[in-house]
Design an enzyme around this catalytic site. Structure first.
Site, PDB file in Angstrom:
ATOM      1  N   GLU A 151     -30.926 -38.983  36.101  1.00  9.36           N
ATOM      2  CA  GLU A 151     -29.947 -39.239  35.034  1.00  9.36           C
ATOM      3  C   GLU A 151     -28.587 -39.343  35.721  1.00  9.36           C
ATOM      4  O   GLU A 151     -27.934 -38.344  35.980  1.00  9.36           O
ATOM      5  CB  GLU A 151     -29.969 -38.086  34.013  1.00  9.36           C
ATOM      6  CG  GLU A 151     -31.276 -37.970  33.253  1.00  9.36           C
ATOM      7  CD  GLU A 151     -31.445 -39.060  32.190  1.00  9.36           C
ATOM      8  OE1 GLU A 151     -30.438 -39.677  31.796  1.00  9.36           O
ATOM      9  OE2 GLU A 151     -32.585 -39.301  31.764  1.00  9.36           O
ATOM     10  N   CYS A 207     -20.714 -38.507  31.019  1.00  3.22           N
ATOM     11  CA  CYS A 207     -21.374 -39.617  31.716  1.00  3.22           C
ATOM     12  C   CYS A 207     -21.407 -40.881  30.868  1.00  3.22           C
ATOM     13  O   CYS A 207     -21.397 -41.984  31.398  1.00  3.22           O
ATOM     14  CB  CYS A 207     -22.787 -39.226  32.113  1.00  3.22           C
ATOM     15  SG  CYS A 207     -23.764 -38.654  30.715  1.00  3.22           S
TER      16      CYS A 207
END
Ligand code: NAD
Length: 456
Positions: A210, A244
């Site tokens: 991720e 993010c």
């Protein structure tokens, strides 16, 4: 054998007892994690405040409430996810049946990042527990208060025979990565992502990475300006931009840029006041190194709003940069902080080429009322996730997978996607022995061949 190797070995032995496979046991562990989160809400809020200056409401929305919803969603659907998934069976294999049977992978490793240090570590753990695995969780050392809290609480609520917390930095992570796991889910930057993947390759361990990247935010002039500005400001400056999936930069037509900029500045004022340093709702940069990195991005740029920094409190104001040089670090690196560059285009349709000339992003945002622009962007670009007319809200839907593509990552989790990531989806075929036609058995003949071709 060192203490980390011993710990992993003992988790492996426990997995082999079969305890973690029991549905009732998985439920009980998930409920325990829920109780932990609810009982210690204030401790979690305090730790996040110390690490990142997070406001309580933000902590609840993006960390505590998020995890609670994730656990409740898993508890609600767990029995269905575990069930065999029936598939069709071809004529050749009749009479027979086929299905997929999820089974736990074994002992998995979850490495978290510092920006949402609670949720990013424990949401993958929810998926790992739901799927029936043992796990080692490794919180980010940069969010030290949250890391310490998790290390203190987890063993009190979860079965320590099945779940272990390893705290520490590079040295400890390197040691953990030497061990053999059945899956690794890593959240963080690209550089360490490569280290994780190399370490995993030694044991042929599958990985979910991720990662991050530069998530574009396309704003067309036909958007609802007021709502668009509010949603951009909310999604960009939550956690002081250290998200993010925060919009990394804006793409807008030059004829519309002044209006958009004015609307963003006005929302910033409405949300955080004239001096965001005094707003209890505005976060802080994780550490001095990241603050210095962000400051360096402003060198030589045209700052049209913000730019102020206070090193003592690790504060950086919400900052807008107009027309950044495309070869500057600001436009070459993921920003991961409170700076939002605004890139002007002649025509909004040029956004597709602009995005396609760069690495595939984790998220892509589009604000427009135009169906045809929506179709053009969806069909013409690639991104981990797309959100139309909002920022980050796709994260609130556990039915949607979360993960990147290309340089923004590989694999996915959330809801059933996480359950499947931490499961082996075993293929099963069951044949009846009631009749056994000999077409496939030697000795072969033209007649058998004809029958085989017919049945196919
Ligand atoms: P970080 O510094 O917290 O590192 C992540 C983890 O890697 C930590 O647990 C750390 O201990 C470990 N680590 C660091 N150096 C290591 C090394 N040399 N060897 C082994 N392990 C090591 O986080 P970061 O990398 O600064 O995170 C920021 C990046 O993460 C950004 O790119 C951001 O977009 C991305 N991110 C992605 C997601 C997502 O869900 N896709 C979420 C948050 C952050």
């Amino acid at each position: 054998m060192g203490p980390i190797a011993q710990q992993v070995e003992s988790l492996r032995s426990y997995f082999n007892t079969g305890v973690t496979k029991e549905l009732s046991w998985r439920r009980q562990q998930l409920n325990q994690l829920l109780t932990m989160t609810q009982t210690h809400q204030q401790d979690i809020v305090d730790a996040l405040k110390q690490d990142l200056g997070k406001a309580e409401q933000e902590s609840w929305l993006a960390e505590i409430g998020f995890l609670e919803d994730d656990i409740k969603h898993s508890l609600k659907h767990l029995a269905k996810w575990c069930k065999p998934r029936k598939l069709s069976t071809p004529m050749l294999a009749q009479p027979g049946s086929s299905w997929l049977q999820p089974e736990p992978l074994g002992t998995v490793l979850i490495i978290g990042a510092w920006n949402y240090p609670f949720q990013l570590l424990l949401a993958p753990l929810v998926a790992a527990i739901a799927a029936g695995n043992c796990a080692v969780v490794k919180p980010s050392e940069l969010a030290e208060h949250t890391s310490a809290l998790i290390a203190r609480l987890l063993p009190r609520y979860l079965d320590s025979n099945a779940y272990a917390v390893v705290e520490g930095g590079v040295e400890q992570t390197t040691e953990v990565l030497k061990q053999k796991f059945d899956h690794i889910l890593y959240t963080g930057g690209e550089t360490v992502g490569k280290i994780v993947m190399k370490a995993a390759a030694e044991h042929l361990t599958p990985v979910t990475l991720e990662l991050g990247g530069k998530s574009p935010c396309i704003v067309a002039s036909d958007c609802d300006l007021d709502v668009t500005a509010a949603r951009i400001v909310w999604s960009k400056w939550m956690n002081a931009g250290q998200t993010c999936v925060a919009p990394d930069y804006i793409l807008v037509e030059n004829a519309f840029v002044d209006k958009l900029t004015a609307a963003i500045v006005s929302k910033l004022d409405a949300f955080y006041g004239q001096n965001p340093a005094q707003s209890p709702d505005y976060g802080r940069i994780i550490n001095a190194r990241h603050l210095a990195r962000l400051q360096s991005y402003l060198e030589g740029q045209k700052v049209i709003c913000g730019g102020q920094v206070d090193e003592n409190t690790r504060y950086m104001a919400p900052t807008l940069v107009q027309n950044p040089a495309l070869d500057s670090p600001l436009m070459q690196q993921e920003i991961f902080g409170p700076i939002l560059p605004i890139v002007e285009l002649e025509r909004i349709e040029q956004a597709t080429d602009f995005i396609n000339q760069r690495a595939k992003p984790l998220a892509l945002y589009l604000y427009t009322r135009s169906q045809s622009l929506e179709q053009q962007i969806l069909a013409g670009t690639s991104a981990g996730s797309v959100c139309i007319n909002d920022g980050m809200m796709f994260m609130a839907n556990p039915a949607l997978p979360f993960g990147g593509v290309g340089n923004s990552g590989m694999g996915r989790y959330h809801g059933q996607w996480g359950f499947d990531t931490f499961s082996h989806i075993k293929a099963v075929m069951k044949r009846s022995t009631r009749f056994d036609i000999d077409w496939r058995y030697p000795p072969f003949s033209a007649k058998k061949m004809k029958m085989l071709k017919w049945v196919k």
